[in-house]
Design a protein around this motif. Structure first.
Motif, short mmCIF file in Angstrom:
data_model
loop_
_atom_site.label_atom_id
_atom_site.label_comp_id
_atom_site.label_asym_id
_atom_site.label_seq_id
_atom_site.Cartn_x
_atom_site.Cartn_y
_atom_site.Cartn_z
N LEU A 294 -26.88 35.34 -34.17
CA LEU A 294 -25.77 35.98 -33.45
C LEU A 294 -24.53 35.10 -33.46
CD1 LEU A 294 -27.66 37.55 -30.38
CD2 LEU A 294 -26.70 38.75 -32.35
N TYR B 164 -17.80 43.11 -28.02
CA TYR B 164 -19.13 43.36 -28.57
C TYR B 164 -20.17 43.46 -27.46
CZ TYR B 164 -17.19 42.36 -33.13
OH TYR B 164 -16.44 42.40 -34.26
N ARG C 231 -27.58 43.92 -36.96
CA ARG C 231 -28.90 44.00 -36.38
C ARG C 231 -29.67 42.73 -36.77
NH1 ARG C 231 -32.40 48.90 -34.88
NH2 ARG C 231 -30.45 50.04 -34.65
N VAL D 137 -18.12 38.86 -25.05
CA VAL D 137 -19.33 39.53 -25.54
C VAL D 137 -20.33 39.61 -24.39
CG1 VAL D 137 -20.25 37.33 -26.44
CG2 VAL D 137 -21.09 39.45 -27.36
N ILE E 197 -24.47 40.42 -23.48
CA ILE E 197 -25.82 40.59 -24.02
C ILE E 197 -26.68 41.23 -22.94
CG2 ILE E 197 -27.79 39.42 -25.09
CD1 ILE E 197 -25.87 37.11 -25.75
N ILE F 266 -24.27 43.46 -27.14
CA ILE F 266 -25.50 43.18 -27.90
C ILE F 266 -26.70 43.60 -27.06
CG2 ILE F 266 -26.88 41.38 -28.99
CD1 ILE F 266 -24.22 39.80 -29.32
N TRP F 267 -27.45 44.53 -27.59
CA TRP F 267 -28.68 44.96 -26.91
C TRP F 267 -29.85 44.17 -27.50
CZ3 TRP F 267 -28.55 47.87 -22.76
CH2 TRP F 267 -27.52 48.79 -22.57
N ALA G 82 -32.12 42.40 -31.91
CA ALA G 82 -30.78 42.47 -31.31
C ALA G 82 -29.95 43.47 -32.10
CB ALA G 82 -30.12 41.10 -31.32
N THR G 83 -29.29 44.37 -31.41
CA THR G 83 -28.43 45.36 -32.04
C THR G 83 -27.01 45.14 -31.53
OG1 THR G 83 -30.28 46.89 -31.94
CG2 THR G 83 -28.14 47.83 -32.49
N ILE G 84 -26.08 44.96 -32.47
CA ILE G 84 -24.70 44.62 -32.08
C ILE G 84 -23.83 45.88 -32.18
CG2 ILE G 84 -22.75 43.07 -32.51
CD1 ILE G 84 -24.83 41.39 -34.23
N TRP G 85 -23.18 46.19 -31.05
CA TRP G 85 -22.26 47.34 -31.01
C TRP G 85 -20.83 46.82 -30.90
CZ3 TRP G 85 -24.42 51.42 -26.99
CH2 TRP G 85 -25.63 51.93 -27.47
N GLU H 278 -22.31 50.62 -34.60
CA GLU H 278 -23.27 49.51 -34.71
C GLU H 278 -22.84 48.67 -35.90
OE1 GLU H 278 -27.47 50.63 -34.68
OE2 GLU H 278 -27.85 48.94 -36.04
#
Lengths: 224, 222
Positions: free
Chosen positions: B214, B123, B178, B43, B45, B125-126, B165-168, B175
């Protein structure tokens, strides 16, 4: 008093001079020599041999700004070394082969066998620190101008491009360190902008589509 | 021995008491949580850095990554700078994908697709947001003389943290979650000769809040 200064032992004179220099240094401008590391680009290299010529104004690029008031400070931002480092890394990754030229290409110049020569310029650089803007970010903005010319100096394309970098106010970080970081971010942005823009510049795109194909070089020529 | 123990305990108790209070709220929206955790995938970030008036702090991103990796050793979190350098120039503020569907365009670049496969990134994560200082009040004067120096006065300020936090999901290009966290705290600095900062750990609380959420998303053990 002056007599005692004249006949003072050497070490005392040295101390006085050092003290005076230290005081004068406090009055000088804040100097930032931009230092950073730049990653190679993750790209399929273009099948071109590109020549690059860095003029003196580019390779030793610096920006200075005089203080406007008593509370402000003068700044000198020296970005030339970092510019060359970043552009060398980027162009090496973007093209099949990169050749550095010692002189600006022109009629009658002996130029190595290259497809074209890129000449970058920094036309403008501006910076902002929290003391200027009341916003807690340090910013650097640059405007580049690029010339793409043939080996005998004929213009192929000329275009401008901006780059921007900012960094937040960080605890225990000096203004110099923050301006340096903002400059490194701006240089990375310049690289990202150039890498994604180069083949979309209309004149460059036309040249890439219609350029005469160079004949394959002999092994001896390649070694040269 | 007892003296040594006291020397450790007293500053410890003092430091515990000398932290300001923090109020924190966490909202979570999850659309598609992996039931068994992320397995041997990795992952990453990243901080969003598009806004002109603030910047998601790199140390906050590092804090969230460390929080996750420390609590579930099986999760490999790729460092932000390591990822940005490996994928340069595709995740710079100017070029970074803004929506999950942009990943398709990115994958058309063969070296990018190969690198992401090599990194086994499942993943992305923004995190977007920042911690700001508001409502400063009070004053403090410091002086120095032949007999010594010192400060006298009182200062107070509040810190507000707001992060999302936005998880892709890289595989599904979608997405999948969130998480939003807000934290606010008041810090104080009384000074009688020596200034004593009583700092509210606002950013740390926000980091723990978002990191915990998260972790629940990514880990099979939580």
């Amino acid at each position: 008093m002056s007599g005692s200064m004249i006949f003072a032992p050497d070490w005392r004179r040295a101390l006085v001079v050092l003290g005076a220099l230290a005081l004068l240094a406090g009055c000088g401008p804040t100097e930032v020599v931009v230092k950073g590391s730049f990653p190679p680009p993750l790209l399929e290299p273009l099948p071109l041999t590109l020549g690059v010529w860095y003029g003196d104004d580019f390779a030793h690029h610096e920006f200075s700004d005089e203080a406007t008031g008593r509370s402000g400070s003068s700044w000198v931002v020296k970005s030339g070394e970092a510019q060359v480092q970043m552009w060398d890394t980027l162009l090496t990754g973007m093209f099949d082969r990169l050749v550095h030229l010692d002189d600006r290409p022109g009629p009658g110049q002996v130029t190595p066998v290259v497809d074209a020569v890129l000449i970058p310029h920094v036309d403008e650089l501006q910076y902002a620190i929290p003391a200027h803007t009341n916003v807690k970010v340090y910013e650097i903005w640059m405007r580049y101008r690029f010339e793409l010319v043939t080996t005998d100096g004929q213009p192929i394309a000329e275009w401008t491009m901006s780059a921007y970098g900012k960094t937040p106010t960080a605890f225990m970080q000096s203004d110099q360190a923050a301006v340096n970081l903002a400059a490194v971010v701006a240089l990375r942005d310049a690289g990202a902008n150039f890498a994604t823009l180069f083949t979309r510049v209309p004149a460059v795109r036309d040249w890439l589509q219609h350029r005469p194909q160079r004949r394959p070089r002999h092994a001896a020529e390649v070694q040269l | 021995m007892n003296h040594t123990l006291l020397r450790l305990i007293i500053p410890g108790v003092f430091l515990t008491l000398a932290t300001g209070c923090v109020t924190s709220t966490v909202d979570e929206m999850v659309f598609d949580e992996p039931s068994e955790g992320i397995g041997d995938a990795t992952v990453v970030i990243l901080g969003r850095r598009h806004a002109s008036d603030y910047e998601t702090e790199p140390d906050f991103i590092e804090c969230v990554g460390k929080h996750i990796a420390a609590r579930d050793k099986s999760i490999e979190v790729i460092g932000e700078l390591e990822f940005l350098n490996a994928l340069y120039p595709w995740f710079e503020p100017r070029t970074a994908p803004l929506k999950p569907s942009d990943i398709d365009k990115l994958m058309l670049q063969r070296p990018v697709a190969q690198k992401l496969t090599a990194l086994k990134t499942e993943y992305l994560i923004w995190i977007d947001g920042s911690t700001v200082r508001n409502d400063s009040a009070g004053s403090m004067a410091c002086g120095i003389g032949p007999g010594g120096g010192g400060c006298f006065g009182f200062g107070t300020w509040s810190n507000d943290a707001d992060y999302e936090a936005t998880i892709w999901d890289f595989t599904d290009r979608a997405e999948v979650g969130r998480v939003n966290t807000k934290a606010t705290g008041q810090s104080y600095m009384p000074a009688v000769v020596i200034p004593i900062p009583i700092i509210a750990p606002v950013q740390g609380t926000a980091c723990d809040g978002i990191g915990e959420q998260l972790l629940q998303f990514l880990s099979g053990h939580y």
